[in-house]
Every structure is written in C-alpha cells, then in structure tokens.
Design a protein around this motif. Sequence first.
Motif, PDB file in Angstrom:
ATOM      1  N   GLY A   1       0.819  -1.206   0.000  1.00 46.45           N
ATOM      2  CA  GLY A   1       0.000   0.000   0.000  1.00 46.45           C
ATOM      3  C   GLY A   1       0.850   1.252   0.000  1.00 46.45           C
ATOM      4  N   PRO A   2       0.204   2.415  -0.126  1.00 50.00           N
ATOM      5  CA  PRO A   2       0.937   3.677  -0.296  1.00 50.00           C
ATOM      6  C   PRO A   2       1.424   4.317   1.007  1.00 50.00           C
ATOM      7  CG  PRO A   2      -1.413   4.075  -0.435  1.00 50.00           C
ATOM      8  CD  PRO A   2      -1.245   2.588  -0.295  1.00 50.00           C
ATOM      9  N   TYR A   3       0.977   3.835   2.158  1.00 50.63           N
ATOM     10  CA  TYR A   3       1.315   4.504   3.422  1.00 50.63           C
ATOM     11  C   TYR A   3       2.642   4.006   3.982  1.00 50.63           C
ATOM     12  CZ  TYR A   3      -3.563   6.044   3.482  1.00 50.63           C
ATOM     13  OH  TYR A   3      -4.773   6.611   3.157  1.00 50.63           O
ATOM     14  N   PHE A   4       3.386   4.932   4.588  1.00 52.23           N
ATOM     15  CA  PHE A   4       4.607   4.578   5.310  1.00 52.23           C
ATOM     16  C   PHE A   4       4.847   5.625   6.383  1.00 52.23           C
ATOM     17  CE2 PHE A   4       5.995   7.399   1.930  1.00 52.23           C
ATOM     18  CZ  PHE A   4       7.005   8.175   2.490  1.00 52.23           C
ATOM     19  N   ILE A   5       5.785   5.366   7.280  1.00 48.67           N
ATOM     20  CA  ILE A   5       6.040   6.251   8.413  1.00 48.67           C
ATOM     21  C   ILE A   5       7.532   6.458   8.599  1.00 48.67           C
ATOM     22  CG2 ILE A   5       6.005   4.333  10.074  1.00 48.67           C
ATOM     23  CD1 ILE A   5       4.685   6.284  12.083  1.00 48.67           C
ATOM     24  N   ASP A   6       7.906   7.614   9.113  1.00 45.08           N
ATOM     25  CA  ASP A   6       9.301   7.923   9.437  1.00 45.08           C
ATOM     26  C   ASP A   6       9.292   8.779  10.695  1.00 45.08           C
ATOM     27  OD1 ASP A   6      12.039   8.040   9.327  1.00 45.08           O
ATOM     28  OD2 ASP A   6      12.148   9.127   7.424  1.00 45.08           O
ATOM     29  N   HIS A   7      10.430   8.927  11.337  1.00 41.21           N
ATOM     30  CA  HIS A   7      10.464   9.711  12.574  1.00 41.21           C
ATOM     31  C   HIS A   7      11.778  10.462  12.724  1.00 41.21           C
ATOM     32  CE1 HIS A   7      13.092   6.584  14.284  1.00 41.21           C
ATOM     33  NE2 HIS A   7      13.368   7.455  15.248  1.00 41.21           N
TER      34      HIS A   7
END
Length: 355
Positions: free
Chosen positions: A249-255
């Motif tokens: 899917g198109p969602y991802f996360i970074d911090h």
Amino acid sequence: MKCTVVRVPIGSPSDVSALRALVEDGTLAPEDVVAVLGKTEGNGCVNDFTRGYAVRVMSDFFAGRIGDGASRISFVMSGGTEGVLSPHLTVMSRSLTPGGMPKPGEKSLAIGVKHTRDFRPEEIGRLAQVREVADAVRAAVQEAGIESAADVHFVQIKCPLLTTDAIREAKARGASVVTDDTYKSMGYSRGASALGAAAALGEVDAEALEETDICHAWEKYSEVASTSAGSELACCEVIVFGNSPKSKGPYFIDHGVMKDAIDGDALRRLLETHRDAELVQVLAKAEADPTGFVRDRRHTMLNDSDINHTRHARAVVGGVLAYVSGDPMIYVSGGAEHQGPAGGGPVAAVFKRKS
C-alpha cells in the motif's frame, strides 16, 4: 497486509458524525479498524474524563456496526488540545488484501496492537510495568510483521495512573505505591512505559534497568515511544507503527527527534526527505525542559501554579509543529518522561506515496 491511516475531525468527545460519514461512504470499513487514537479537549490531567467519555462513545459506535468485534479495537484517547491543536481522531485500519505481494524492496506501513494485563496500584511506575510493556511491544512488533527495530518509528502507549481510591486500596493491603501524588503518578507511569518500549527495542539495556532509573535517569530514553496516562484503564494499550516488507500500500512512516520544544526542524527534515509524498498525520511528544531553560533562555512552565507544565508544553509544541506542517489537526501528547532527550521528544510523520 495493508494498513491505512485516516484523520477524522470531531466537534466534541461525543461527536461521531464525521466518523459515521466515512463509514457510510465506504472510506472506512469498521471491521478493519484496529485502533483509534484521539485528541480530546479536556485538561489532560488526572481528572480529564473526556478521555473515558470518548472511549465509551467510540466503543458504542463500533459495537453498533461490528458487535463483539469492537472489543478488539484499541481506543487510545489523549486529553489536552491547548493552543491551536484541533480535537480529532486518527483511525488505523489493517486488512489482508488480494492482488499479489508488495513491491520488491518497498516497505509500507505496518501496525501492531497489544494490551498488557491489568496492573495493581503498587506496580504502576515500577519495573513490573516496564517488563510487561516491553513484552507487549515485542509482541506488537511481531504481529505487525516488522523485521527490525530500526523499522519501528512510533510506539504509542496508553497507561494507567494512580487515583486516591487505588492508593487507599493498596495501602489497606499493606502495599506501597510509587507516589501519593496522583498527578506525579502520571509521570511515573509514562516513564515506566517508555522505558519498557526502549527495553523492547534495544535502546537501553533491559537487564541493567533499576527501579530508581524511572523518572530520574533521563539519559535513558526511547526515540520512538509516546506514552499517555489516564484513569480510564488499568492496563497498558500498545500501538506500534513501523514499516515492513510484508505490508503493501501507499502509506509509510518515518520519525525524528526534537531536541527541545521549539525544534521544528526535526519535522521539517522529515518533510524534506519525503517531499514527493503526501503528509497524512504528525505524531509527537511535548515536554517542558526540566532545567527550566530552552536554548539558554529561562521559561516559567515548571513554576506555574495555575496551568500545569504539560499543558504549556502541548501548546508550544503543537504550535511549532502545526506551523511546520501547515495543519493544526495533529497528535501532540504532553509529558515526555524517557521519551526522547530531556526537554525534547519523538516526532513521527505518516506519509502516503503519490504514485
């Protein structure tokens, strides 16, 4: 697996109108929802009953659509929308999707949700809580299919606090509690939960942790933990956000990590790194620097007898990050004990690929 994140504005802790509209138009499938993370407009302190009220409303809403299936959803409400912060819900869904495997080499958003057992009052803010949270975080990481601690970018934990009734009950049994101050108990519970996440992810030496480290050894912290205490639960609810090659899917996360309350560059760097993607949500912790200074300038947050310092911090960090992101409907939680360096805190951003 495919995970999605949708923000939903609310007009009050009991408002489900926008949520209902998203369900009715097919944007949200109630059976796929695994967690709801909310910002409610109470004071965020011991007597903030907007949290429990919102949890009850959300529970009833989903129970009316998926029956007993609503009991598996983690409802985490964080009180306090000081300054420009806008009350809202962040709804997280997870589903198995047909259509082949994820793209080779691409990691997408993965979410794991776990609960600890209920804690006795004398365990709150102590090593028992640290150990139980660490186990829950490890289990959530595994559930999400996240293969490395480096791929974990935010760990949201809702934890209990001590009420006068709980303190009285413990003492009647001859048990001692970490503090007789109900407000301070929030900090101890947040701190123990954060150290649990740090232990699970290898950010601190779990075997070397001592009870006296909690809310004292500020050099020990997690760069991804975000913990929030409330009187509406007795366990810890853990939501792990990360990226996994098993997710599509198109969602991802970074911090990133804010070095202090006005470090908007921590978020700005994330936006620049992922400038080809759409920003979906910002998740952050806020804290008043325990030294009483920010960049060598004295602040009065810790000395204000009228407004608690966590409320000041939420307003400051909320304003800074709203300016950088261009949107005040973001998740900012106060009280960052062992969550980022002293006076700072983690900031994460969920993105959606445009192509």
